[in-house]
Write a protein that holds these residues in place. Structure first.
Motif, PDB file in Angstrom:
ATOM      1  N   ASP A 151       0.873  -1.375   0.022  1.00  0.00           N
ATOM      2  CA  ASP A 151      -0.006  -0.106   0.176  1.00  0.00           C
ATOM      3  C   ASP A 151       0.843   1.296   0.023  1.00  0.00           C
ATOM      4  OD1 ASP A 151      -2.140  -1.593  -0.029  1.00  0.00           O
ATOM      5  OD2 ASP A 151      -2.759  -1.119   2.235  1.00  0.00           O
ATOM      6  N   ALA A 152       2.128   1.103   0.550  1.00  0.00           N
ATOM      7  CA  ALA A 152       2.903   2.415   0.696  1.00  0.00           C
ATOM      8  C   ALA A 152       3.320   3.072  -0.830  1.00  0.00           C
ATOM      9  CB  ALA A 152       4.418   1.984   1.281  1.00  0.00           C
ATOM     10  N   PHE A 153       3.240   2.021  -1.924  1.00  0.00           N
ATOM     11  CA  PHE A 153       3.447   2.441  -3.103  1.00  0.00           C
ATOM     12  C   PHE A 153       2.149   2.931  -3.976  1.00  0.00           C
ATOM     13  CE2 PHE A 153       7.241  -0.023  -2.102  1.00  0.00           C
ATOM     14  CZ  PHE A 153       8.260   0.789  -2.485  1.00  0.00           C
ATOM     15  N   LYS A 154       0.897   2.893  -3.380  1.00  0.00           N
ATOM     16  CA  LYS A 154      -0.079   3.185  -4.056  1.00  0.00           C
ATOM     17  C   LYS A 154      -0.164   4.737  -4.532  1.00  0.00           C
ATOM     18  CE  LYS A 154      -3.290  -0.565  -2.818  1.00  0.00           C
ATOM     19  NZ  LYS A 154      -4.444  -0.966  -2.231  1.00  0.00           N
ATOM     20  N   ILE A 155       0.598   5.390  -3.754  1.00  0.00           N
ATOM     21  CA  ILE A 155       0.578   7.063  -4.195  1.00  0.00           C
ATOM     22  C   ILE A 155       1.373   7.214  -5.499  1.00  0.00           C
ATOM     23  CG2 ILE A 155       0.161   7.430  -1.900  1.00  0.00           C
ATOM     24  CD1 ILE A 155       3.230   8.311  -1.554  1.00  0.00           C
ATOM     25  N   LYS A 156       2.161   6.183  -5.892  1.00  0.00           N
ATOM     26  CA  LYS A 156       3.283   6.320  -6.922  1.00  0.00           C
ATOM     27  C   LYS A 156       2.317   6.417  -8.358  1.00  0.00           C
ATOM     28  CE  LYS A 156       7.207   6.799  -4.828  1.00  0.00           C
ATOM     29  NZ  LYS A 156       8.143   7.746  -5.028  1.00  0.00           N
ATOM     30  N   GLU A 157       2.368   7.359  -9.197  1.00  0.00           N
ATOM     31  CA  GLU A 157       1.371   7.152 -10.388  1.00  0.00           C
ATOM     32  C   GLU A 157       2.005   5.898 -11.244  1.00  0.00           C
ATOM     33  OE1 GLU A 157       0.274  10.180 -14.195  1.00  0.00           O
ATOM     34  OE2 GLU A 157       1.401  10.941 -12.502  1.00  0.00           O
ATOM     35  N   ALA A 158       3.189   5.476 -11.453  1.00  0.00           N
ATOM     36  CA  ALA A 158       3.525   4.814 -12.164  1.00  0.00           C
ATOM     37  C   ALA A 158       3.270   3.064 -11.638  1.00  0.00           C
ATOM     38  CB  ALA A 158       4.917   4.730 -12.890  1.00  0.00           C
ATOM     39  N   ALA A 159       3.034   3.021 -10.446  1.00  0.00           N
ATOM     40  CA  ALA A 159       2.961   1.927  -9.686  1.00  0.00           C
ATOM     41  C   ALA A 159       1.633   1.349  -9.806  1.00  0.00           C
ATOM     42  CB  ALA A 159       2.837   2.189  -8.099  1.00  0.00           C
ATOM     43  N   ARG A 160       1.858  -0.261 -10.087  1.00  0.00           N
ATOM     44  CA  ARG A 160       0.664  -0.984 -10.281  1.00  0.00           C
ATOM     45  C   ARG A 160       0.738  -2.234  -9.231  1.00  0.00           C
ATOM     46  NH1 ARG A 160       0.009   2.764 -12.786  1.00  0.00           N
ATOM     47  NH2 ARG A 160       0.242   3.170 -15.069  1.00  0.00           N
ATOM     48  N   VAL A 161       0.136  -1.789  -8.112  1.00  0.00           N
ATOM     49  CA  VAL A 161       0.159  -2.791  -7.042  1.00  0.00           C
ATOM     50  C   VAL A 161      -0.878  -3.973  -7.317  1.00  0.00           C
ATOM     51  CG1 VAL A 161      -0.242  -2.610  -4.563  1.00  0.00           C
ATOM     52  CG2 VAL A 161       0.851  -0.707  -5.629  1.00  0.00           C
ATOM     53  N   VAL A 162      -0.529  -5.080  -7.015  1.00  0.00           N
ATOM     54  CA  VAL A 162      -1.392  -6.098  -7.354  1.00  0.00           C
ATOM     55  C   VAL A 162      -1.405  -7.135  -6.167  1.00  0.00           C
ATOM     56  CG1 VAL A 162      -1.031  -6.184  -9.806  1.00  0.00           C
ATOM     57  CG2 VAL A 162       0.654  -7.417  -8.333  1.00  0.00           C
ATOM     58  N   GLU A 163      -2.241  -7.915  -6.329  1.00  0.00           N
ATOM     59  CA  GLU A 163      -2.771  -8.839  -4.986  1.00  0.00           C
ATOM     60  C   GLU A 163      -1.960 -10.217  -4.925  1.00  0.00           C
ATOM     61  OE1 GLU A 163      -4.328  -7.865  -2.753  1.00  0.00           O
ATOM     62  OE2 GLU A 163      -4.657  -5.962  -3.664  1.00  0.00           O
ATOM     63  N   SER A 164      -1.232 -10.440  -5.973  1.00  0.00           N
ATOM     64  CA  SER A 164      -0.470 -11.922  -6.007  1.00  0.00           C
ATOM     65  C   SER A 164       0.835 -11.685  -6.884  1.00  0.00           C
ATOM     66  CB  SER A 164      -1.059 -13.010  -6.420  1.00  0.00           C
ATOM     67  OG  SER A 164      -1.216 -13.063  -7.892  1.00  0.00           O
ATOM     68  N   GLU A 165       1.863 -12.874  -6.289  1.00  0.00           N
ATOM     69  CA  GLU A 165       2.875 -12.888  -7.212  1.00  0.00           C
ATOM     70  C   GLU A 165       2.797 -13.180  -8.789  1.00  0.00           C
ATOM     71  OE1 GLU A 165       2.075 -14.502  -4.588  1.00  0.00           O
ATOM     72  OE2 GLU A 165       3.917 -15.041  -3.215  1.00  0.00           O
ATOM     73  N   VAL A 166       1.745 -13.907  -9.076  1.00  0.00           N
ATOM     74  CA  VAL A 166       1.388 -14.372 -10.193  1.00  0.00           C
ATOM     75  C   VAL A 166       0.797 -13.016 -11.110  1.00  0.00           C
ATOM     76  CG1 VAL A 166      -0.404 -15.587 -11.674  1.00  0.00           C
ATOM     77  CG2 VAL A 166       0.796 -16.702  -9.726  1.00  0.00           C
ATOM     78  N   ASP A 167      -0.084 -12.187 -10.487  1.00  0.00           N
ATOM     79  CA  ASP A 167      -0.386 -11.004 -10.894  1.00  0.00           C
ATOM     80  C   ASP A 167       0.729 -10.298 -11.533  1.00  0.00           C
ATOM     81  OD1 ASP A 167      -2.985 -11.608 -10.685  1.00  0.00           O
ATOM     82  OD2 ASP A 167      -3.162 -10.519  -8.771  1.00  0.00           O
ATOM     83  N   VAL A 168       2.047  -9.900 -10.816  1.00  0.00           N
ATOM     84  CA  VAL A 168       3.113  -9.429 -11.259  1.00  0.00           C
ATOM     85  C   VAL A 168       3.663 -10.055 -12.505  1.00  0.00           C
ATOM     86  CG1 VAL A 168       5.453  -8.764 -10.735  1.00  0.00           C
ATOM     87  CG2 VAL A 168       3.686  -8.684  -9.012  1.00  0.00           C
ATOM     88  N   VAL A 169       3.821 -11.438 -12.640  1.00  0.00           N
ATOM     89  CA  VAL A 169       4.487 -11.964 -13.754  1.00  0.00           C
ATOM     90  C   VAL A 169       3.275 -11.771 -14.939  1.00  0.00           C
ATOM     91  CG1 VAL A 169       5.277 -14.202 -14.873  1.00  0.00           C
ATOM     92  CG2 VAL A 169       5.515 -13.637 -12.528  1.00  0.00           C
ATOM     93  N   LYS A 170       1.924 -11.577 -14.867  1.00  0.00           N
ATOM     94  CA  LYS A 170       0.924 -11.577 -15.911  1.00  0.00           C
ATOM     95  C   LYS A 170       1.259 -10.375 -16.458  1.00  0.00           C
ATOM     96  CE  LYS A 170      -2.648 -14.898 -14.421  1.00  0.00           C
ATOM     97  NZ  LYS A 170      -3.960 -15.168 -13.866  1.00  0.00           N
TER      98      LYS A 170
END
Length: 254
Positions: A37-56
């Motif tokens: 959540d600390a990175f949600k304020i960053k415009e270019a951040a795509r904070v996701v809910e799992s490791e798999v979501d990052v890879v996708k």
């Protein structure tokens, strides 16, 4: 190229800050919700809910977890890796180990240090055999957004980590010790940290930009009978250089 980082501890967060401060779209995940959540304020951040979501979502994924967590993490994401680039940031999980877990995939090592957080990292890059020169060039450009990069041969990756990745800790210890000495003689601690850290930064810059051997630069400061040579003599007596060499040896021989 879209980047991804799994693991937002000290190093993962430092790299994330560097990428995001340069507006590089980056998918982020950590098991700790507060760290995500600390990175949600960053415009270019795509904070996701799992490791798999990052890879996708990402094209190149940095595995910024503890070495013992690499194998279970790879087991979790391996079905989604496909043609994505997987990047290890520790010599404890090198290209050989990555290849054993992810055969015939695009693999790379990238060993940064924590000054990435202030865009002053020194990152060693060691590409695997299945990555094209164009991909290496693009990733190197991206990682250069938070500092400098250097191509490192696989055989030298461990020593690179020992002298670059670990170096900030040694420098911080020196600054802290020198500041303690300054405080013992009456200097205020905040002033001691400022002047000593700037002396360290300036000295490093002199080595980089002058092209003069560090020993010669040291000789330029040590005038005959002066204060500096007395300090150098004391450092030699106490094994200053041997202590640094032994610290590197302890890493290489572990």
């Amino acid at each position: 190229m879209k980047m991804g980082i799994i693991g937002l501890g000290n190093m993962g967060a430092a790299m994330a800050h560097g990428l995001l401060d340069n507006d590089i779209e980056t998918f982020l995940y950590d098991r700790n919700k507060d760290k995500r959540d600390a990175f949600k304020i960053k415009e270019a951040a795509r904070v996701v809910e799992s490791e798999v979501d990052v890879v996708k979502g990402a094209d190149a994924i940095i595995l910024a977890v503890k070495p013992y967590a690499y194998e279970p993490l790879i087991e979790t994401i391996k079905d989604e890796v496909k043609d994505k680039i997987i990047i290890s940031i520790t010599s404890a999980f090198d290209l050989k180990k990555l290849e054993e877990c992810l055969p015939n995939k695009k693999l790379m090592m990238a060993l940064p240090n924590t000054p990435a957080k202030i865009l002053n990292s020194m990152t060693g890059i060691c590409p695997g055999k299945n990555i094209s020169e164009e991909e290496v060039s693009e990733i190197r450009k991206i990682l250069s957004s938070f500092g400098e990069t250097e191509l490192v041969e696989e055989k030298n990756i461990k020593i690179y980590e020992a002298v670059s990745g670990c170096m900030p800790a040694y420098v911080y210890m020196y600054i802290e010790a020198a500041a303690d000495a300054a405080v013992s003689y009456g200097m205020k601690r905040d002033m001691a940290y400022r002047v000593i850290s700037q002396a360290v930064a300036g000295s490093g810059k002199m080595v980089r930009e002058s092209g003069i051997h560090p020993g010669e630069l040291k000789d330029q400061v040590t005038t005959p009978g002066g204060t500096t040579i007395k300090g150098v003599k004391s450092l030699e007596k106490d094994g200053f250089r041997s202590a640094i060499i032994n610290a590197v040896d302890s890493i290489m021989n572990k």
